[in-house]
Design an enzyme around this catalytic site. Structure first.
Site, PDB file in Angstrom:
ATOM      1  N   GLY A 191       1.709   2.307  -2.732  1.00  0.00           N
ATOM      2  CA  GLY A 191       1.747   1.965  -4.152  1.00  0.00           C
ATOM      3  C   GLY A 191       0.566   2.546  -4.895  1.00  0.00           C
ATOM      4  CG  ASN A 192       0.695   3.440  -8.755  1.00  0.00           C
ATOM      5  OD1 ASN A 192       0.468   2.763  -9.742  1.00  0.00           O
ATOM      6  ND2 ASN A 192       1.913   3.905  -8.485  1.00  0.00           N
ATOM      7  NE  ARG A 193      -7.370   0.081  -8.699  1.00  0.00           N
ATOM      8  CZ  ARG A 193      -8.534   0.389  -9.263  1.00  0.00           C
ATOM      9  NH1 ARG A 193      -9.083   1.561  -9.051  1.00  0.00           N
ATOM     10  NH2 ARG A 193      -9.131  -0.473 -10.047  1.00  0.00           N
TER      11      ARG A 193
END
Ligand code: CTP
Ligand code: CA
Length: 237
Positions: free
Chosen positions: A33-35
């Site tokens: 995922g990412n932030r």
């Protein structure tokens, strides 16, 4: 000033806004995922709705707290799109009749070719190294530019970490050209910058490589500025 208060000039328009960050499953319990929290994209959807637009918000893994104001807005319909593939399908479904599409979501660039049916275990790896094979995801925005409907306005987003000797504007101008979007909104991010924060610094680049907005403020204020630029673009293409 008028614009920022909401004048109803988007009444009857359909806007498609993607927000959040996609998650690419590795196995039944893990993902890449990412932030991206989705805050900025949700604010864009709310700003468009304040101007009277009917908004379809494609939400990629946005927390309940951040999504709540959009859920309460009768002009906003929310469709959950957890992965890049889900987002791609939803864009194909809701994109064609949208007058404005804002791709604020952070879309994974790579995913696993096949997700494992069972948990990846340490036993199954040649410990202490696990090699993951990842393949590129389709570029959704590029696909939209290719299949653009008549009169459609396509807006990209970029979260950049400029290296020494280059500026955010230079990176944003290059990215807008590469993507072929009508407008590109860009902000600088870093380990302690941009993500999950209430404040943002957003610049917007147009097709003439001009910086048509440069705003520091809350994500609501930067969203208002971006939506004002988009409305201006629609009325004077
Ligand atoms: N985007 C997309 N589909 C992808 C990746 C990105 O539609 N598979 C969209 C994003 O929603 C955003 C824009 O493209 O509006 C720019 O995303 P960004 O990640 O900054 O661009 P990339 O072309 O992926 O370049 P980079 O290598 O810098 O990540
Ligand atoms: Ca990317």
């Amino acid at each position: 000033r008028e614009l920022l208060r909401g004048t109803g000039e988007a009444i009857g328009q359909h806007w498609l806004v993607s927000a959040g960050g996609t998650r690419e499953p590795l196995d039944p319990v893990r993902f890449i995922g990412n932030r991206s929290s989705g805050k900025q994209g949700v604010e864009v959807a709310l700003a468009a709705a304040r101007h009277g637009a009917n908004v379809t918000l494609l939400a990629a893994n946005i927390s309940q707290q951040i999504l709540a104001p959009a859920q309460r807005d009768p002009r906003i319909r929310i469709v959950e799109t957890p992965s890049a593939e889900d987002l791609e399908h939803a864009v194909r479904e809701y994109g064609p009749d949208a007058g404005v599409i804002v791709m604020a979501a952070a879309v994974a660039d790579y995913r696993t070719p096949q997700k494992s049916a069972t948990k990846i275990t340490k036993e199954s790896a040649d410990a202490p190294v696990l090699r993951l094979e990842l393949v590129e995801t389709p570029d959704i925005l590029a696909g939209l530019v290719e299949r653009r409907s008549a009169g459609q306005t396509l807006v990209g987003f970029a979260a950049e970490t400029p290296s020494e000797g280059e500026t955010l504007v230079q990176r944003a101008v290059a990215k807008r050209r590469r993507k072929g979007a009508d407008l590109l909104a860009a902000n600088e991010v870093g380990w302690s910058r941009g993500f999950e924060q209430d404040d943002n610094h957003l610049i917007v680049i147009d097709v003439d490589d001009e910086v048509v907005a440069d705003v520091a403020g809350t994500k609501r204020e930067t969203a208002d500025a971006l939506v004002a630029v988009i409305l201006g673009h629609i009325s004077a293409p």
